[in-house]
Every structure is written in C-alpha cells, then in structure tokens.
Design a protein around this motif. Structure first.
Motif, PDB file in Angstrom:
ATOM      1  N   GLY A 137       3.033  -8.217   3.214  1.00 15.07           N
ATOM      2  CA  GLY A 137       4.047  -8.169   4.262  1.00 15.07           C
ATOM      3  C   GLY A 137       3.863  -6.980   5.182  1.00 15.07           C
ATOM      4  N   ALA A 138       3.622  -5.812   4.595  1.00 11.14           N
ATOM      5  CA  ALA A 138       3.476  -4.583   5.377  1.00 11.14           C
ATOM      6  C   ALA A 138       2.023  -4.321   5.775  1.00 11.14           C
ATOM      7  CB  ALA A 138       4.005  -3.391   4.588  1.00 11.14           C
ATOM      8  N   ALA A 139       1.092  -5.156   5.290  1.00 10.56           N
ATOM      9  CA  ALA A 139      -0.336  -4.983   5.578  1.00 10.56           C
ATOM     10  C   ALA A 139      -0.819  -3.604   5.133  1.00 10.56           C
ATOM     11  CB  ALA A 139      -0.640  -5.217   7.055  1.00 10.56           C
ATOM     12  N   ARG A 140      -0.470  -3.248   3.908  1.00  3.41           N
ATOM     13  CA  ARG A 140      -0.886  -1.963   3.350  1.00  3.41           C
ATOM     14  C   ARG A 140      -1.601  -2.171   2.023  1.00  3.41           C
ATOM     15  NH1 ARG A 140       4.477   1.871   4.433  1.00  3.41           N
ATOM     16  NH2 ARG A 140       4.383   1.776   6.721  1.00  3.41           N
ATOM     17  N   VAL A 141      -2.486  -1.231   1.720  1.00  6.25           N
ATOM     18  CA  VAL A 141      -3.321  -1.335   0.524  1.00  6.25           C
ATOM     19  C   VAL A 141      -3.314  -0.003  -0.211  1.00  6.25           C
ATOM     20  CG1 VAL A 141      -5.671  -1.733  -0.311  1.00  6.25           C
ATOM     21  CG2 VAL A 141      -4.804  -3.064   1.621  1.00  6.25           C
ATOM     22  N   TRP A 142      -3.219  -0.075  -1.542  1.00  6.11           N
ATOM     23  CA  TRP A 142      -3.295   1.120  -2.368  1.00  6.11           C
ATOM     24  C   TRP A 142      -4.300   0.888  -3.496  1.00  6.11           C
ATOM     25  CZ3 TRP A 142       1.144  -0.999  -0.539  1.00  6.11           C
ATOM     26  CH2 TRP A 142       2.002  -0.181   0.225  1.00  6.11           C
ATOM     27  N   VAL A 143      -4.988   1.950  -3.881  1.00  8.19           N
ATOM     28  CA  VAL A 143      -5.843   1.944  -5.063  1.00  8.19           C
ATOM     29  C   VAL A 143      -5.420   3.116  -5.941  1.00  8.19           C
ATOM     30  CG1 VAL A 143      -8.175   2.231  -5.954  1.00  8.19           C
ATOM     31  CG2 VAL A 143      -7.795   0.839  -3.917  1.00  8.19           C
ATOM     32  N   ASP A 144      -5.004   2.797  -7.151  1.00  5.92           N
ATOM     33  CA  ASP A 144      -4.491   3.824  -8.067  1.00  5.92           C
ATOM     34  C   ASP A 144      -3.410   4.674  -7.415  1.00  5.92           C
ATOM     35  OD1 ASP A 144      -6.074   3.147 -10.286  1.00  5.92           O
ATOM     36  OD2 ASP A 144      -7.782   4.260  -9.486  1.00  5.92           O
ATOM     37  N   GLY A 145      -2.553   4.016  -6.643  1.00  8.59           N
ATOM     38  CA  GLY A 145      -1.424   4.703  -6.022  1.00  8.59           C
ATOM     39  C   GLY A 145      -1.735   5.425  -4.733  1.00  8.59           C
ATOM     40  N   GLN A 146      -2.996   5.498  -4.339  1.00  5.69           N
ATOM     41  CA  GLN A 146      -3.386   6.161  -3.097  1.00  5.69           C
ATOM     42  C   GLN A 146      -3.606   5.119  -1.999  1.00  5.69           C
ATOM     43  OE1 GLN A 146      -3.572   9.613  -2.771  1.00  5.69           O
ATOM     44  NE2 GLN A 146      -2.684   9.539  -4.839  1.00  5.69           N
ATOM     45  N   GLN A 147      -2.958   5.341  -0.856  1.00 13.43           N
ATOM     46  CA  GLN A 147      -3.081   4.363   0.214  1.00 13.43           C
ATOM     47  C   GLN A 147      -4.490   4.372   0.806  1.00 13.43           C
ATOM     48  OE1 GLN A 147       0.002   4.492   3.146  1.00 13.43           O
ATOM     49  NE2 GLN A 147      -0.853   2.825   4.363  1.00 13.43           N
ATOM     50  N   VAL A 148      -4.998   3.179   1.082  1.00 13.24           N
ATOM     51  CA  VAL A 148      -6.311   2.993   1.701  1.00 13.24           C
ATOM     52  C   VAL A 148      -6.094   2.402   3.091  1.00 13.24           C
ATOM     53  CG1 VAL A 148      -8.532   1.823   1.552  1.00 13.24           C
ATOM     54  CG2 VAL A 148      -7.395   2.604  -0.536  1.00 13.24           C
ATOM     55  N   VAL A 149      -6.649   3.022   4.099  1.00 13.30           N
ATOM     56  CA  VAL A 149      -6.461   2.565   5.478  1.00 13.30           C
ATOM     57  C   VAL A 149      -7.577   1.592   5.851  1.00 13.30           C
ATOM     58  CG1 VAL A 149      -6.275   3.240   7.898  1.00 13.30           C
ATOM     59  CG2 VAL A 149      -5.318   4.717   6.104  1.00 13.30           C
ATOM     60  N   LEU A 150      -7.197   0.372   6.177  1.00 14.96           N
ATOM     61  CA  LEU A 150      -8.141  -0.658   6.614  1.00 14.96           C
ATOM     62  C   LEU A 150      -7.873  -1.033   8.060  1.00 14.96           C
ATOM     63  CD1 LEU A 150      -8.094  -3.123   3.568  1.00 14.96           C
ATOM     64  CD2 LEU A 150      -9.656  -1.220   3.949  1.00 14.96           C
ATOM     65  N   THR A 151      -8.900  -1.471   8.762  1.00 17.14           N
ATOM     66  CA  THR A 151      -8.692  -2.030  10.094  1.00 17.14           C
ATOM     67  C   THR A 151      -8.014  -3.395   9.954  1.00 17.14           C
ATOM     68  OG1 THR A 151     -10.799  -3.210  10.168  1.00 17.14           O
ATOM     69  CG2 THR A 151     -10.800  -0.894  10.883  1.00 17.14           C
ATOM     70  N   ALA A 152      -7.526  -3.916  11.069  1.00 13.24           N
ATOM     71  CA  ALA A 152      -6.855  -5.224  11.030  1.00 13.24           C
ATOM     72  C   ALA A 152      -7.784  -6.312  10.513  1.00 13.24           C
ATOM     73  CB  ALA A 152      -6.336  -5.574  12.421  1.00 13.24           C
ATOM     74  N   GLN A 153      -9.034  -6.290  10.947  1.00 10.68           N
ATOM     75  CA  GLN A 153      -9.975  -7.321  10.510  1.00 10.68           C
ATOM     76  C   GLN A 153     -10.334  -7.150   9.038  1.00 10.68           C
ATOM     77  OE1 GLN A 153     -10.403 -10.102  11.573  1.00 10.68           O
ATOM     78  NE2 GLN A 153     -12.312 -10.432  12.669  1.00 10.68           N
ATOM     79  N   GLU A 154     -10.493  -5.909   8.595  1.00  7.17           N
ATOM     80  CA  GLU A 154     -10.776  -5.658   7.188  1.00  7.17           C
ATOM     81  C   GLU A 154      -9.627  -6.137   6.309  1.00  7.17           C
ATOM     82  OE1 GLU A 154     -13.508  -1.643   7.982  1.00  7.17           O
ATOM     83  OE2 GLU A 154     -11.437  -1.478   7.287  1.00  7.17           O
ATOM     84  N   PHE A 155      -8.398  -5.851   6.753  1.00  4.10           N
ATOM     85  CA  PHE A 155      -7.246  -6.300   5.961  1.00  4.10           C
ATOM     86  C   PHE A 155      -7.158  -7.819   5.938  1.00  4.10           C
ATOM     87  CE2 PHE A 155      -2.898  -7.628   5.291  1.00  4.10           C
ATOM     88  CZ  PHE A 155      -2.579  -6.938   4.131  1.00  4.10           C
ATOM     89  N   ARG A 156      -7.476  -8.460   7.049  1.00 11.01           N
ATOM     90  CA  ARG A 156      -7.420  -9.920   7.103  1.00 11.01           C
ATOM     91  C   ARG A 156      -8.370 -10.541   6.080  1.00 11.01           C
ATOM     92  NH1 ARG A 156      -8.182 -12.108  13.016  1.00 11.01           N
ATOM     93  NH2 ARG A 156      -6.360 -10.778  13.305  1.00 11.01           N
ATOM     94  N   ILE A 157      -9.560  -9.965   5.975  1.00  8.97           N
ATOM     95  CA  ILE A 157     -10.540 -10.455   4.994  1.00  8.97           C
ATOM     96  C   ILE A 157     -10.049 -10.213   3.579  1.00  8.97           C
ATOM     97  CG2 ILE A 157     -12.845 -10.043   4.038  1.00  8.97           C
ATOM     98  CD1 ILE A 157     -13.774  -9.498   6.922  1.00  8.97           C
ATOM     99  N   LEU A 158      -9.595  -8.988   3.295  1.00  5.56           N
ATOM    100  CA  LEU A 158      -9.132  -8.659   1.957  1.00  5.56           C
ATOM    101  C   LEU A 158      -7.922  -9.500   1.574  1.00  5.56           C
ATOM    102  CD1 LEU A 158      -9.471  -6.863  -0.541  1.00  5.56           C
ATOM    103  CD2 LEU A 158      -7.928  -5.206   0.557  1.00  5.56           C
TER     104      LEU A 158
END
Length: 222
Positions: A137-158
C-alpha cells in the motif's frame, strides 16, 4: 502491476490514470467498449477500472464477454448509476467491486490494490518473505527492519514477484505486467533492474531460475 482504465470522459479518465500511476501502477487507457474488450481480451492486466456507460459497447457487455472468454482479472466498476438493479447486473456479469460517481481518487487506488492483493491470495497489504517485508500500500520495503529505498520501477518488479511468491515468473510475463503499452519494452533492462534490487536487498530472496525466470522466496535455513 498493470491496470486498464476504461472511461469515456477524458478528464475523469486522465485523473484516474494519474492517480494510479502515482501509486506505482503501469496504466493503459481505453475510451470505448470495443477497444476495452479487445485490450482486456489480449493483454495481461492485473486489474481493470471499468465504466459502465461506454460508447460502442456498454461496460456490462464488455465484462460479460471477458468472463465468457475466461479472463479472470479483477474488475472495479465505476458508474454514475446508483440503482441496485444496475449494480446487480454488473456483479452478475463478473464485477468484483463497485464505486458510484462521484468518488475519491484515493479510494480507487486502495480498492484496486485490495483487489490485486486478494486475487493473488494475500489478505494483508504487507507481504513477508523471510527478512524482507513489503508494504504494497505504501510502496515501502524493509529488510531486517531497515528500510530499503527502491525506484518506482524496481518496486513494481519486486511487488509483482511478491504477489506471486514461490512461483517462477518468466521474463515475458514480468515485462508484460510492469510496462504499459507506450513504454519501451526492452526485456534486457529487466536483468539490470533485478540486479539492482538484489544489491539493495542484500539477502538471498530473489532467485534466478535458468530458462524459467525468477522466483521470490525466503532464504533456505542452510
């Protein structure tokens, strides 16, 4: 994720398109029922926003044709019609959700997200894959609690891979679902973007399957 917007009113169509694009979706637009039926029958959309009062072929007929031909993408119906009998016709034709005009653009976005999520078997807007947590919903990603910044296209793929977690996704499928019709669909760019995502995540959750594509799954214990 790729969405088809079917709306014959140009200003409203543009507003819906812009709202969905700002939310991270790849968006195609159709302005009449015949074009909508053709696109929905030939392109692999993850969801459709469909107006009922369309020229050339009405929305209910478009939807019924899609369902009769086996198209199962979730469909959110938009209409100025408020009578229950008309809503019932849309649901009988295969609609998954319904909004009566006027409506808030944010509501369209949230409902489309929910329809796509449920179609993929996810009840929560958050998808967890081992140490990876994705807020669709928020288009956000975390790994082990640390936020990872992705581009819009990278997030779309993931996000697309996350909705199909545990399943192999081929190159052509990924290209079809993360680009709209007007984008330059250079499939080689996918490899570059996948590589960037891996470097940013720094965990072994995105696996390459030779000859099959990619699969998102939790890292093995070993």
């Amino acid at each position: 994720m790729r969405v088809l917007v079917v709306e014959d009113e140009p200003q409203l169509s543009l507003r819906v398109e812009q709202a969905l694009e700002m939310a991270g979706f790849a968006v195609d637009v159709a302005f009449d029922g015949e074009e909508a039926w053709f696109l929905g029958d030939t392109e692999p959309y993850d969801a459709v926003v469909l107006d009922l009062g369309l020229p050339r072929l009405d929305g209910v007929s478009v939807l019924r044709r899609w369902r009769e031909s086996g198209r199962i993408m979730p469909v959110l119906v938009l209409t100025a019609r408020s009578r229950w009998t008309e809503k019932a016709q849309a649901f009988d034709a295969g609609a998954d959700d319904y909004l009566t005009k006027p409506f808030e653009m944010d509501e369209v976005v949230y409902r489309i997200r929910a329809l796509i999520r449920r179609a993929a078997g996810h009840a929560s807007p958050e998808i967890v894959c081992g140490p990876l947590r994705i807020d669709t919903g928020a288009a956000r990603v975390w790994v082990d609690g640390q936020q990872v910044v992705l581009t819009a296209q990278e997030f779309r793929i993931l996000s697309y891979l996350a909705h199909r977690m545990g399943r192999a996704v081929g190159r052509s499928e990924l290209v079809e679902h993360v680009y709209d019709r007007d984008d330059d669909r250079d499939s080689n760019v996918i490899d570059v973007l996948i590589g960037r995502i891996r470097k940013k995540l720094k965990v072994e959750v995105l696996h390459t399957l030779r000859g099959q594509g990619w699969r998102l799954e939790p890292p093995s214990d070993g």
